[in-house]
Every structure is written in structure tokens, then in C-alpha cells.
Design an enzyme around this catalytic site. Structure first.
Site, PDB file in Angstrom:
ATOM      1  N   CYS A  54       0.832  -1.204   0.000  1.00  0.00           N
ATOM      2  CA  CYS A  54       0.000   0.000   0.000  1.00  0.00           C
ATOM      3  C   CYS A  54       0.871   1.260   0.000  1.00  0.00           C
ATOM      4  O   CYS A  54       1.898   1.331   0.683  1.00  0.00           O
ATOM      5  CB  CYS A  54      -0.928   0.003   1.216  1.00  0.00           C
ATOM      6  SG  CYS A  54      -2.058   1.407   1.261  1.00  0.00           S
ATOM      7  N   CYS A  58       0.265   4.926   6.923  1.00  0.00           N
ATOM      8  CA  CYS A  58      -0.386   4.741   8.226  1.00  0.00           C
ATOM      9  C   CYS A  58       0.620   4.105   9.191  1.00  0.00           C
ATOM     10  O   CYS A  58       1.141   3.015   8.926  1.00  0.00           O
ATOM     11  CB  CYS A  58      -1.616   3.864   8.085  1.00  0.00           C
ATOM     12  SG  CYS A  58      -2.804   4.458   6.852  1.00  0.00           S
ATOM     13  N   CYS A  61       0.273   0.343  10.300  1.00  0.00           N
ATOM     14  CA  CYS A  61      -0.128  -0.692   9.347  1.00  0.00           C
ATOM     15  C   CYS A  61       1.037  -1.498   8.776  1.00  0.00           C
ATOM     16  O   CYS A  61       1.952  -0.931   8.165  1.00  0.00           O
ATOM     17  CB  CYS A  61      -0.925  -0.059   8.207  1.00  0.00           C
ATOM     18  SG  CYS A  61      -1.583  -1.306   7.065  1.00  0.00           S
ATOM     19  N   CYS A  98     -16.303  -9.402   5.488  1.00  0.00           N
ATOM     20  CA  CYS A  98     -15.658  -8.129   5.173  1.00  0.00           C
ATOM     21  C   CYS A  98     -14.426  -8.405   4.322  1.00  0.00           C
ATOM     22  O   CYS A  98     -13.597  -9.241   4.693  1.00  0.00           O
ATOM     23  CB  CYS A  98     -15.254  -7.400   6.451  1.00  0.00           C
ATOM     24  SG  CYS A  98     -16.644  -7.051   7.545  1.00  0.00           S
ATOM     25  N   CYS A 130     -19.312  -6.545   3.358  1.00  0.00           N
ATOM     26  CA  CYS A 130     -18.684  -5.265   3.673  1.00  0.00           C
ATOM     27  C   CYS A 130     -17.351  -5.201   2.941  1.00  0.00           C
ATOM     28  O   CYS A 130     -16.693  -6.224   2.756  1.00  0.00           O
ATOM     29  CB  CYS A 130     -18.464  -5.136   5.184  1.00  0.00           C
ATOM     30  SG  CYS A 130     -17.643  -3.604   5.707  1.00  0.00           S
ATOM     31  N   CYS A 190     -19.605   1.685   8.214  1.00  0.00           N
ATOM     32  CA  CYS A 190     -18.833   1.087   9.297  1.00  0.00           C
ATOM     33  C   CYS A 190     -17.623   2.001   9.517  1.00  0.00           C
ATOM     34  O   CYS A 190     -16.762   2.099   8.650  1.00  0.00           O
ATOM     35  CB  CYS A 190     -18.395  -0.320   8.916  1.00  0.00           C
ATOM     36  SG  CYS A 190     -17.354  -1.142  10.153  1.00  0.00           S
ATOM     37  N   ARG A 262     -18.373  -2.681  17.539  1.00  0.00           N
ATOM     38  CA  ARG A 262     -17.603  -3.873  17.205  1.00  0.00           C
ATOM     39  C   ARG A 262     -16.315  -3.959  18.024  1.00  0.00           C
ATOM     40  O   ARG A 262     -15.487  -3.060  17.976  1.00  0.00           O
ATOM     41  CB  ARG A 262     -17.254  -3.879  15.714  1.00  0.00           C
ATOM     42  CG  ARG A 262     -18.485  -3.904  14.826  1.00  0.00           C
ATOM     43  CD  ARG A 262     -18.136  -4.065  13.353  1.00  0.00           C
ATOM     44  NE  ARG A 262     -19.359  -4.045  12.559  1.00  0.00           N
ATOM     45  CZ  ARG A 262     -20.156  -5.091  12.359  1.00  0.00           C
ATOM     46  NH1 ARG A 262     -19.831  -6.254  12.884  1.00  0.00           N
ATOM     47  NH2 ARG A 262     -21.248  -4.978  11.648  1.00  0.00           N
TER      48      ARG A 262
END
Length: 333
Positions: A54, A58, A61, A98, A130, A190, A262
Site C-alpha cells: 500500500c 499509516c 499498518c 468483510c 462489507c 462502518c 464492534r
């Protein structure tokens, strides 16, 4: 019964968050019982349909290309493999699947076309679908809705004030705009955050205020505890105390009483007793399966044993009906 509010002040949320612990849990449990079947917990399964590489930075991550975390880059999964994973998840008790892709944003290309086919296939299995694919345009959100997508995940991560410390490759407004695009397609939202990033209590309260003061509360609010990964800038962050997780869940339950809260990342480090406190405080969804994208997670059998011990039951898919993409109405996932 407490009604929905969209005008919370930081002072009001702080007063809730900082209540004596047992008083806070009691109030949250009471609100939960007024608005939900407190013994019912939705099981979701999260799979990484495209892993690693990616372009985002972040800080938490392991899938960011710029960090050396040992995560191998994998191309987009095949449709047949996604269906196999969905079948396994459904057999394990999951009512929602998801699908996460390590993309900065969705691009209108053949990979997105393949994701559309995945959404259609899983939706045909009578599972809620999702996706979390990064930033999304209004047109892309509509394509997903037309394919049968139930929800789109796009977390705020932290407060607007703290955000630049965690991520520099996109803005807070980018995140909010994606959520607006999801809403325009009449999908359920979400959106939650992560605690344990080095944020202050004020940052946590500000993030909850942003969520709770949206024109429509997110139908699902994930509360994640940071899972530090070697090779990321936050690899040395200490484990989040369970008391902080319970406070976040309880406060989210009180200010967003109709939303699903959640209990998400970090659950692998929690004992059954610690998770029981989270359920008592208003959590009514978990992710099950051996992984959350790339980090460890309890497996289905462990969770079923916990459910039996605590007297919990699984929630069926589409309990409140499927999203109506032609008429505006309040749907809570």
C-alpha cells in the site's frame, strides 16, 4: 429509552468517558438493553483480498510498502478463493464477510470489476457483504451498492487534531468525504477508530464526537486496540489496558445507542473475562477467524466456546432487512 442525538459536546462525552468505571459499565449496559438484544452478537469474518504494497504511510499498518514488516505482497484473490473463504466463514457462524484490499483508493479498472463480482457472489450466499478498499468516489460507491454491498468500512482512526501524526498521505477530510460518498449510495457505514496509537484521552473523545455528531450515526462502530507490528513506527507502543477498551466501548454505546459496536483488533490478547466486560459494556459484534487481515485473531471454535460460557447467541444476517437503495431510511447494521 434514550433517543438519538447528533449534538454531543466534548464536555458531555468526557463526562461519560471519565465516570467511575462500574457506574459507566452499568449505564452502558442499561442503554444496551434498552436498544438491543444484549445477548445477541454478530460474527463477522475479515479477509484480505489484496495484501501489502500500500502507498499510504499509516503508522500502525504492516501493509504499508514503505515499512519492512515481513508482510508479503499478494495480488487480488481469485473469485473462487473468496467464495471458499465465505463458505468457511458462514459455516463457522459468520453472518457478515468483510473484504479488505490494501489500496489507497479504488481505481476504475479490472481489479475493481473483479471486486464487484466478489460482492455479487457473497451477497448471493445470503451473507452481509462489507468492503474496505480505501478512498471511494460517489460513482464507485454506487457500483458497489448496485452489486449488493451491505456496508463500507472507512475508519477515522483518531481525532482530527491527532490525525497528521499518524498519517500524512491523506487528510481527515478525505476520510469524511468517502463516508459521505458511501451515504449517497445509501450503503450502511462502518467507521470507528484505533486506541493505543499514543493519542490522548481528549483525542479519543474528539473522535467519538465526530462519529456521534454525523447526520446519521455509523451503523457499525469498530473499536480497535492497536496490535503493534515490528517494522512500523508504532512497533514499541504498549498494549492498551482493558479498562481503556471498555471505556471506549461503553462511551460509544451511550452516545450512539442504536449502532453496532464492534470489538475488533486486539481481541487476541484478551482473556474471556476481559471480553466479557466488553460485551457487558455494549459490544455486540466481533470478528472471528484466525486472522484480521494480517494480524492474529481467535478462531471460530474458541469464540463458540466463549459464547456458550457467556450465554451469547449469534445474530443472523440482514436482521433489519437489506439496505433500500431507492428510499432514504434509517437502517442499522
Amino acid at each position: 429509552m434514550q433517543g438519538l442525538r447528533h449534538d454531543w459536546t466534548k464536555e458531555e462525552i468526557a463526562e461519560i468517558y471519565n465516570k467511575p468505571f462500574l457506574d459507566l459499565v452499568f449505564e452502558a449496559a442499561s442503554v444496551h438493553r434498552q436498544n438491543k438484544d444484549y445477548s445477541e452478537v454478530q460474527i463477522s469474518s475479515l479477509i484480505s483480498i489484496k495484501t501489502g504494497g500500500c502507498a499510504e504511510d499509516c503508522s500502525y499498518c504492516p501493509q504499508a510498502a514503505r515499512y519492512n514488516t515481513g508482510v508479503d505482497v499478494h495480488a487480488l484473490m481469485k473469485l473462487t478463493d473468496v467464495v471458499t473463504a465465505a463458505v468457511k466463514a458462514k459455516e463457522g457462524g459468520a453472518s457478515r464477510l468483510c473484504m479488505g484490499a490494501a489500496w489507497r483508493e479504488v481505481r476504475d479498472n479490472r481489479d475493481f470489476d473483479r471486486v464487484i463480482e466478489m460482492v455479487k457472489a457473497v451477497n448471493d450466499m445470503d451473507m452481509e457483504v462489507c468492503c474496505t478498499l480505501g478512498m471511494l468516489t460517489e460513482n464507485q460507491a454506487q457500483r458497489l451498492a448496485d452489486a449488493g454491498l451491505y456496508a463500507y468500512n472507512h475508519n477515522l482512526d483518531t481525532s482530527e487534531e491527532d490525525y497528521k501524526r499518524i498519517i500524512s498521505t491523506r487528510t481527515y477530510d478525505d476520510r469524511l468525504n468517502t463516508i459521505k460518498n458511501v451515504r449517497k449510495a445509501k450503503l450502511t457505514v462502518c467507521s470507528g477508530g484505533i486506541i493505543g496509537l499514543g493519542e490522548t484521552t481528549e483525542d479519543r473523545i474528539a473522535m467519538l464526537q465526530t462519529l456521534a455528531n454525523m447526520e446519521k450515526h455509523p451503523e457499525s462502530v469498530p473499536v480497535n486496540a492497536l496490535v503493534p507490528v515490528k517494522g512500523t513506527p508504532l512497533e514499541d507502543q504498549p498494549r492498551v489496558p482493558i479498562w481503556d477498551m471498555v471505556r471506549m466501548i461503553a462511551t460509544a454505546r451511550i452516545v450512539m445507542p442504536k449502532s453496532v459496536v464492534r470489538l475488533s483488533a486486539g481481541r487476541n490478547e484478551m482473556s474471556v473475562l476481559e471480553q466479557a466486560f466488553c460485551f457487558m459494556a455494549g459490544a455486540n459484534s466481533i470478528f472471528a477467524g484466525d486472522k484480521l487481515l494480517t494480524t492474529p485473531n481467535p478462531d471460530f471454535n474458541e469464540d463458540m466456546a466463549m459464547f456458550e460460557l457467556l450465554g451469547l447467541k449469534t445474530r443472523e444476517a440482514f436482521k433489519n432487512g437489506r439496505p433500500d437503495n431507492t428510499q432514504k431510511k434509517e437502517v442499522f447494521a
